[in-house]
Motif scaffolding. Structure first.
Motif, PDB file in Angstrom:
ATOM      1  N   GLY A  81       1.066  -1.328  -0.021  1.00 11.28           N
ATOM      2  CA  GLY A  81      -0.242  -0.047  -0.493  1.00 11.28           C
ATOM      3  C   GLY A  81       0.820   1.218   0.397  1.00 11.28           C
ATOM      4  N   SER A  82       2.191   1.227   0.719  1.00 11.03           N
ATOM      5  CA  SER A  82       3.058   2.487   0.373  1.00 11.03           C
ATOM      6  C   SER A  82       3.290   2.707  -1.116  1.00 11.03           C
ATOM      7  CB  SER A  82       4.073   2.277   1.957  1.00 11.03           C
ATOM      8  OG  SER A  82       3.899   1.865   3.194  1.00 11.03           O
ATOM      9  N   PHE A  83       3.552   0.791  -1.549  1.00 13.92           N
ATOM     10  CA  PHE A  83       4.158   1.677  -2.567  1.00 13.92           C
ATOM     11  C   PHE A  83       2.803   2.251  -4.043  1.00 13.92           C
ATOM     12  CE2 PHE A  83       4.607   0.290  -7.176  1.00 13.92           C
ATOM     13  CZ  PHE A  83       5.615   0.505  -7.725  1.00 13.92           C
ATOM     14  N   PHE A  84       2.010   1.908  -3.777  1.00 10.40           N
ATOM     15  CA  PHE A  84       0.879   2.385  -4.709  1.00 10.40           C
ATOM     16  C   PHE A  84       1.063   4.195  -4.222  1.00 10.40           C
ATOM     17  CE2 PHE A  84      -0.490  -1.163  -5.764  1.00 10.40           C
ATOM     18  CZ  PHE A  84      -1.544  -1.434  -6.678  1.00 10.40           C
ATOM     19  N   ILE A  85       0.904   4.787  -2.689  1.00 13.08           N
ATOM     20  CA  ILE A  85       1.098   6.093  -2.417  1.00 13.08           C
ATOM     21  C   ILE A  85       2.341   6.835  -3.175  1.00 13.08           C
ATOM     22  CG2 ILE A  85       0.602   7.931  -0.180  1.00 13.08           C
ATOM     23  CD1 ILE A  85      -1.230   5.689   0.887  1.00 13.08           C
ATOM     24  N   GLU A 130      -5.105  16.328  -2.503  1.00 16.28           N
ATOM     25  CA  GLU A 130      -6.654  15.621  -1.470  1.00 16.28           C
ATOM     26  C   GLU A 130      -6.172  14.204  -1.689  1.00 16.28           C
ATOM     27  OE1 GLU A 130      -8.221  16.548   0.092  1.00 16.28           O
ATOM     28  OE2 GLU A 130      -7.110  18.477   0.036  1.00 16.28           O
ATOM     29  N   LYS A 131      -5.609  13.472  -3.301  1.00 12.71           N
ATOM     30  CA  LYS A 131      -5.778  12.015  -3.753  1.00 12.71           C
ATOM     31  C   LYS A 131      -5.019  11.174  -1.973  1.00 12.71           C
ATOM     32  CE  LYS A 131      -7.885  11.755  -7.962  1.00 12.71           C
ATOM     33  NZ  LYS A 131      -7.186  11.332  -9.358  1.00 12.71           N
ATOM     34  N   VAL A 132      -3.611  11.698  -2.172  1.00 12.83           N
ATOM     35  CA  VAL A 132      -3.380  11.562  -1.684  1.00 12.83           C
ATOM     36  C   VAL A 132      -3.269  11.499  -0.145  1.00 12.83           C
ATOM     37  CG1 VAL A 132      -0.694  11.486  -0.331  1.00 12.83           C
ATOM     38  CG2 VAL A 132      -1.134  11.629  -2.715  1.00 12.83           C
ATOM     39  N   ARG A 133      -3.970  12.851   0.463  1.00 12.40           N
ATOM     40  CA  ARG A 133      -4.535  12.648   1.921  1.00 12.40           C
ATOM     41  C   ARG A 133      -4.923  11.705   1.912  1.00 12.40           C
ATOM     42  NH1 ARG A 133      -8.454  14.657   3.974  1.00 12.40           N
ATOM     43  NH2 ARG A 133      -9.393  15.917   1.826  1.00 12.40           N
ATOM     44  N   ALA A 134      -6.491  12.078   1.295  1.00 11.69           N
ATOM     45  CA  ALA A 134      -7.037  10.582   1.239  1.00 11.69           C
ATOM     46  C   ALA A 134      -6.755   9.291   1.825  1.00 11.69           C
ATOM     47  CB  ALA A 134      -8.660  10.249   0.931  1.00 11.69           C
TER      48      ALA A 134
END
Length: 305
Positions: A81-85, A130-134
């Motif tokens: 999940g970290s990789f995706f962000i 906003e997408k990263v934060r969400a």
């Protein structure tokens, strides 16, 4: 190559599920410009394994069980999940660099059309933030007690990139609002500052995205260089301003706005240092100082004196 293309498409499908909350496979297909049948074909194995649940939710904690989805090896420190962000941050950094270049080009060419195009890019920067934060909020709510909670650092990086986007907007606004273009002597200083600032940003993001903390020395050298150029630039503004008649308010306003551009490029450099500090905290648990970079620099100057 065929399998690589399929994996890239599947990764895009997961991105849509993670960040756009689709309700049906038809929505996913429409957003990606592919057929619903192809979406079904790619998702079916992941639904069967429980990675993707219908209506549509991705179990981020299980993404590391599917290494073929990723273009590089996931380190032991990082969850999938970290990789995706981090990939979202990579895209955001690339966009912000383009926005910064477009903003400076509009200033350099004193082109109002280019200035308006650069300002439009800031809307995309804000959306990316906003997408990263969400995404970080969602990931942490699913697994708040794991090492994945370190992805809070990602929100800070996205915020730093958004701030750089905001600072970039000062240059096209100058083009739109001010009556005079920058004179050649002053533009030479601004070109030097811009070149250093964008190199600092790219270096800081390289350190964060690829764990290259050995880049600190290069970053510190660039920081010293940009502040040397900044002092010369401000002296140039002060000299020109002193030669301007007091009653020429339009010209006086121009010099104030020009000083803001010099300060803007300095702030981009300072934020780049903050991004690097976040990389140190993320990878090596090196605590970040609460003192802003500009005050640390002043303290260093006083110590030297």
């Amino acid at each position: 190559m065929k399998n690589k293309t399929k994996n890239a498409t599947l990764k895009s499908i997961i991105d849509v599920i993670l960040y756009e909350n689709p309700s049906t496979q038809d929505e996913i297909a429409e957003r990606l410009g592919i057929t619903r049948r192809y979406v079904t074909k790619l998702l079916q194995p992941l639904i069967k394994e429980g990675l993707v649940r219908r209506a549509y939710i991705v179990d981020i904690k299980r993404l590391e069980e599917f290494p073929d989805l990723f273009d590089e090896e996931i380190t032991s420190r990082e969850y999938a999940g970290s990789f995706f962000i981090k990939e979202m941050l990579r895209d955001m950094a690339s966009h912000v660099c383009k926005q910064l270049r477009a903003s400076f080009k509009s200033l350099e060419e004193y082109d109002e059309e280019l200035a308006n195009d650069a300002l439009k890019m800031d809307y995309i920067t804000n959306t990316m933030h906003e997408k990263v934060r969400a995404s970080v909020d969602t990931a942490i709510s699913m697994n708040p007690y794991s090492e994945f909670s370190k992805t809070m650092n990602f929100t800070e990086i996205a915020y730093d990139l958004e701030r750089i986007g905001d600072h970039s907007a000062i240059m096209p606004n100058f083009v739109i609002k001010e009556a005079y273009e920058v004179d050649p002597a002053m533009m030479d200083y601004l070109r030097k500052m811009f070149s250093i600032a964008i190199e600092m940003l790219e270096t800081a993001m390289e350190a964060f995205l690829n764990e290259k903390l050995e880049l600190k020395g290069r970053l510190m050298s660039l920081e010293d260089e940009i502040h040397r150029v900044q002092k010369s630039a401000l002296n140039c503004v002060a000299t020109q301003m002193a030669e301007t008649p007091f009653e020429d308010k339009e010209r006086s306003t121009y010099y104030i706005s020009l000083s803001r551009i010099v300060k803007t490029l300095e702030r981009i450099a300072d934020i780049s240092i903050e991004i690097f500090d976040t990389a140190g905290e993320y990878y090596r648990n090196i605590p970040r100082t609460t003192t802003p970079e500009r005050f640390r620099r002043r303290e260093k100057e006083f110590d030297f004196e």
